[in-house]
Design a protein around this motif. Sequence first.
Motif, PDB file in Angstrom:
ATOM      1  N   GLN A   1      20.347 -12.577 -15.201  1.00 53.09           N
ATOM      2  CA  GLN A   1      21.289 -11.801 -14.403  1.00 53.09           C
ATOM      3  C   GLN A   1      22.545 -12.647 -14.240  1.00 53.09           C
ATOM      4  N   GLN A   2      23.709 -12.008 -14.274  1.00 54.22           N
ATOM      5  CA  GLN A   2      24.935 -12.804 -14.292  1.00 54.22           C
ATOM      6  C   GLN A   2      26.102 -12.107 -13.588  1.00 54.22           C
ATOM      7  N   ASP A   3      27.119 -12.874 -13.327  1.00 56.65           N
ATOM      8  CA  ASP A   3      28.428 -12.391 -12.859  1.00 56.65           C
ATOM      9  C   ASP A   3      28.358 -11.642 -11.514  1.00 56.65           C
ATOM     10  N   GLY A   4      29.298 -10.792 -11.273  1.00 56.70           N
ATOM     11  CA  GLY A   4      29.371 -10.088  -9.990  1.00 56.70           C
ATOM     12  C   GLY A   4      30.221 -10.850  -8.996  1.00 56.70           C
TER      13      GLY A   4
ATOM     14  N   THR B   1       0.874  -1.178   0.000  1.00 56.81           N
ATOM     15  CA  THR B   1       0.000   0.000   0.000  1.00 56.81           C
ATOM     16  C   THR B   1       0.911   1.227   0.000  1.00 56.81           C
ATOM     17  N   ASN B   2       0.288   2.399   0.036  1.00 57.58           N
ATOM     18  CA  ASN B   2       1.072   3.637   0.003  1.00 57.58           C
ATOM     19  C   ASN B   2       1.539   4.101   1.372  1.00 57.58           C
ATOM     20  N   ASP B   3       1.521   3.240   2.369  1.00 58.51           N
ATOM     21  CA  ASP B   3       2.093   3.608   3.665  1.00 58.51           C
ATOM     22  C   ASP B   3       3.509   4.146   3.407  1.00 58.51           C
ATOM     23  N   PRO B   4       3.764   5.425   3.765  1.00 61.70           N
ATOM     24  CA  PRO B   4       5.057   6.022   3.401  1.00 61.70           C
ATOM     25  C   PRO B   4       6.248   5.409   4.133  1.00 61.70           C
ATOM     26  N   LEU B   5       5.977   4.702   5.206  1.00 63.54           N
ATOM     27  CA  LEU B   5       7.066   4.009   5.898  1.00 63.54           C
ATOM     28  C   LEU B   5       7.421   2.744   5.117  1.00 63.54           C
ATOM     29  N   LEU B   6       6.393   2.046   4.676  1.00 68.43           N
ATOM     30  CA  LEU B   6       6.604   0.818   3.903  1.00 68.43           C
ATOM     31  C   LEU B   6       7.314   1.139   2.583  1.00 68.43           C
ATOM     32  N   GLN B   7       6.894   2.205   1.945  1.00 68.00           N
ATOM     33  CA  GLN B   7       7.518   2.567   0.664  1.00 68.00           C
ATOM     34  C   GLN B   7       9.015   2.823   0.855  1.00 68.00           C
ATOM     35  N   GLY B   8       9.367   3.485   1.959  1.00 64.50           N
ATOM     36  CA  GLY B   8      10.777   3.755   2.243  1.00 64.50           C
ATOM     37  C   GLY B   8      11.534   2.486   2.570  1.00 64.50           C
ATOM     38  N   ARG B   9      10.883   1.586   3.316  1.00 64.43           N
ATOM     39  CA  ARG B   9      11.536   0.320   3.653  1.00 64.43           C
ATOM     40  C   ARG B   9      11.828  -0.469   2.380  1.00 64.43           C
ATOM     41  N   ASN B  10      10.890  -0.427   1.450  1.00 61.45           N
ATOM     42  CA  ASN B  10      11.084  -1.180   0.212  1.00 61.45           C
ATOM     43  C   ASN B  10      12.360  -0.763  -0.506  1.00 61.45           C
ATOM     44  N   PHE B  11      12.762   0.480  -0.296  1.00 58.29           N
ATOM     45  CA  PHE B  11      14.016   0.935  -0.898  1.00 58.29           C
ATOM     46  C   PHE B  11      15.215   0.506  -0.062  1.00 58.29           C
ATOM     47  N   SER B  12      15.070   0.594   1.258  1.00 56.96           N
ATOM     48  CA  SER B  12      16.232   0.508   2.148  1.00 56.96           C
ATOM     49  C   SER B  12      16.854  -0.886   2.261  1.00 56.96           C
ATOM     50  N   TYR B  13      16.034  -1.919   2.267  1.00 56.81           N
ATOM     51  CA  TYR B  13      16.570  -3.242   2.627  1.00 56.81           C
ATOM     52  C   TYR B  13      17.544  -3.787   1.586  1.00 56.81           C
ATOM     53  N   LEU B  14      17.219  -3.622   0.304  1.00 54.50           N
ATOM     54  CA  LEU B  14      18.113  -4.127  -0.741  1.00 54.50           C
ATOM     55  C   LEU B  14      19.450  -3.404  -0.653  1.00 54.50           C
ATOM     56  N   ASP B  15      19.353  -2.115  -0.430  1.00 54.33           N
ATOM     57  CA  ASP B  15      20.541  -1.285  -0.342  1.00 54.33           C
ATOM     58  C   ASP B  15      21.448  -1.749   0.791  1.00 54.33           C
ATOM     59  N   THR B  16      20.851  -2.008   1.947  1.00 57.67           N
ATOM     60  CA  THR B  16      21.660  -2.385   3.107  1.00 57.67           C
ATOM     61  C   THR B  16      22.300  -3.766   2.907  1.00 57.67           C
ATOM     62  N   GLN B  17      21.617  -4.651   2.208  1.00 58.59           N
ATOM     63  CA  GLN B  17      22.191  -5.998   2.001  1.00 58.59           C
ATOM     64  C   GLN B  17      23.432  -5.923   1.123  1.00 58.59           C
ATOM     65  N   LEU B  18      23.423  -5.014   0.170  1.00 57.17           N
ATOM     66  CA  LEU B  18      24.588  -4.870  -0.703  1.00 57.17           C
ATOM     67  C   LEU B  18      25.787  -4.413   0.122  1.00 57.17           C
ATOM     68  N   LYS B  19      25.538  -3.487   1.035  1.00 59.46           N
ATOM     69  CA  LYS B  19      26.615  -2.984   1.899  1.00 59.46           C
ATOM     70  C   LYS B  19      27.125  -4.109   2.812  1.00 59.46           C
ATOM     71  N   ARG B  20      26.186  -4.843   3.374  1.00 64.96           N
ATOM     72  CA  ARG B  20      26.553  -5.843   4.373  1.00 64.96           C
ATOM     73  C   ARG B  20      27.175  -7.083   3.758  1.00 64.96           C
ATOM     74  N   LEU B  21      26.604  -7.537   2.670  1.00 66.65           N
ATOM     75  CA  LEU B  21      27.028  -8.822   2.110  1.00 66.65           C
ATOM     76  C   LEU B  21      27.949  -8.642   0.904  1.00 66.65           C
ATOM     77  N   GLY B  22      28.053  -7.417   0.414  1.00 65.27           N
ATOM     78  CA  GLY B  22      29.148  -7.083  -0.491  1.00 65.27           C
ATOM     79  C   GLY B  22      28.947  -7.411  -1.952  1.00 65.27           C
ATOM     80  N   SER B  23      27.813  -7.958  -2.312  1.00 68.61           N
ATOM     81  CA  SER B  23      27.630  -8.341  -3.707  1.00 68.61           C
ATOM     82  C   SER B  23      26.147  -8.528  -3.978  1.00 68.61           C
ATOM     83  N   PRO B  24      25.711  -8.213  -5.207  1.00 67.77           N
ATOM     84  CA  PRO B  24      24.303  -8.493  -5.523  1.00 67.77           C
ATOM     85  C   PRO B  24      24.008  -9.989  -5.541  1.00 67.77           C
ATOM     86  N   ASN B  25      25.047 -10.805  -5.413  1.00 67.67           N
ATOM     87  CA  ASN B  25      24.820 -12.255  -5.439  1.00 67.67           C
ATOM     88  C   ASN B  25      24.499 -12.835  -4.056  1.00 67.67           C
TER      89      ASN B  25
END
Length: 693
Positions: free
Chosen positions: A392-395, A351-375
């Motif tokens: 999707q390939q490589d990385g 839904t358009n809950d503005p907290l949920l919309q922001g979370r949808n952006f944040s989690y993928l971003d943080t995983q890249l930082k933490r785990l170091g790769s889109p893989n």
Amino acid sequence: MSNDIYDRRNPGSGGETHQRAEGDTPVLTTQQGVPVADDQNTLKVGPRGPSLIEDFHFREKLFHFDHERIPERVVHARGFGVRGYFETTQSLADVTRADLFQRVGEKTEVFVRFSTVAGNKGSFDLARDVRGFAVKFYTKEGNWDLVGNNIPVFFIQDAIKFPDVVHAAKQAPDRDFPQAQTAHDNFWDFITLTPESMHMIMWTMSDRAIPRSFRFMEGFGVHTFRFIDAQGRSSFVKFHWKPKLGLQSVLWNEAVKINGADPDFHRRDLWDAIKLGDPPEWELGVQVFDDAFADSFPFDILDPTKLIPEELVPIRIVGRLVLDQTVDNFFAETEQVAFCTQNVVPGIGFTNDPLLQGRNFSYLDTQLKRLGSPNFTHIPVNAPRCPVMNFQQDGHMAMRNPVGRVNYEPNSWGGPRECPTRGYPHFPAAEAGEMRQVRSESFADHYSQARQFYLSQLPVEQKHIGDALVFELSKCERPDIRARMVAHLRNIDEGLAARVANGLGLAAIPEALPPARPVVADLAPSDPLSILKRLPPSFRGRKVGILIADGSPSDLLASLVAAIEAEGAVYEIIAPKVGGAVLDDGALQPAKQKIDGGPSVLYDAVAVLLSPEGAELLSMDKPAKDFINDAFAHCKVIGHTEAALPFFEKAGLSLAELDEGFVGVADGGKAFIAACRNGRVWARELKTDLDAI
Ligand code: HDD
């Protein structure tokens, strides 16, 4: 070391003969598989050095060690993950096409990570804090992550404030403390300048924020999500987890002491329950509602600081979650698991809950930082259990490398194609409006549900909320911050405001802050918001601490243990020495804890099975006296032999005032277990706590 352990941790080892020493012992190798001759000494020139860089085994071992840590989560750093399954008990085919909810009896594998929010990875389990309750469902149509908390609302309404609330709650940037607690100026400064947080504050100051263990907490998806059925029709949904054992929390004074006695209290509890074969269970409930309800509800269903009382939209129980397996390797699973609110499956939408919309952006971003790769989706704990087919390939660290020539779409070679009928259907919500940075007026009532929560509590629960506010605000150095919070509380409940002002020693009660919007008329109290109003009449899953010493009665111990086990509870024996005590029949009874290592705060109830000699001996022991005094002050049921009474008296308890929570065990523990089923003896708190007077 068994082959099983070796092979599991090191899948590259094929058990080749030249990699085996004599018998079953495998040969230690480098990461390149080269056998190692000496793992005790570096390569040196002569016995006293210098060491040589030629020692590739030493160099690789240190290199790997130096890189063992990955960044801890920016929030929810301290967590504990376990595996299990979800079983659908009622089909939801009428409201969602989500595959996992179609067939009664179907089981879906899950991974669950519980966490605290503010503390760093090495902090303690029983901080006053929100608990994360993140569930990854490995469904046949992909992974669905329900990334929830044990509280159904949140501090803020818009994700743009998330870095601020987290910065304010975590340690101050100049001194790096206080850690794992909100009892400090920065947090209360932000909160008192952010009235939308008031509802959540009522929850975090309640006993919900100091749960007895993960097994006794509810979980909530918090936001309003969407269900989408096979015809493409949408309804709204809120998700709830209900623990089968019921809700239970500890007292604040108890939490403070548990953190010292066992900083791992919650993780150990879950580990033990699973290892002892008593896996915890939750029911999954959904509140499903439509636009008509949303329009009639006095608050905005997109506002994550509001809940929908169960009385208005009943909870439909649709499945059960069973957590029955610990992980094999903490880092591989609990540390590397990567949740994301945007991981949804066909039939579940946003839904358009503005907290949920922001979370949808944040989690993928943080995983890249933490785990170091889109893989990171290739790591087993994150990998879907259904086929994954794309180009999707490589990385970095690519583990899933497709073979063949084609890596684009459309192509003339074959391979996966999109499928409009089976693919994820985004709900075609009609959106229109001016582009603006605004907060909806419909989000503006910050006090009504905070008041409803407070009024829904039993008096002892209200007292705990008041005590918690006084404790936290007393740690604030700036008097203006303390007073500002009291000014908010006046909009929630005048009695609470007066109690806190008194507890803080304020000279005068400050003026109430003007609410942004007139408060909705008093909302009806809602029983499910209280922990104690819905206490299950059972002691199942709880733990008794049995204090013994030399000469303790063996027959009573045996019958008490039988009664505890018959109830589905567990026990630990505590004695002056961990080696145990010699019972009256001459047998040595080993102990699990020495008295000062097993204080009564670690148990839900205690039983003091002393002989006259034991009572005399323990009367000289400060940890033993603390054991009984704390059990009393924390309102616990205390089972005892007659011979233990002089010990209670020497510990400082007045025998004339022993209440119904003191239960003799001469009947083999029946009355004791019956008393334990009623939970704590709350009337006692009024006698033992200055704040209650
Ligand atoms: Fe969050 C982790 C739950 C708001 C950004 N969040 C995280 C975890 C849980 C939640 C349980 C730990 C997952 C795990 O065990 O690995 N978060 C919530 C709930 C929220 C919420 C219930 C409000 C309803 N979170 C929220 C907002 C943002 C984030 C508004 C950012 C805009 N959360 C994150 C994060 C984390 C995270 C930074 C840190 C580690 C991670 O994601 O994997 O992305």
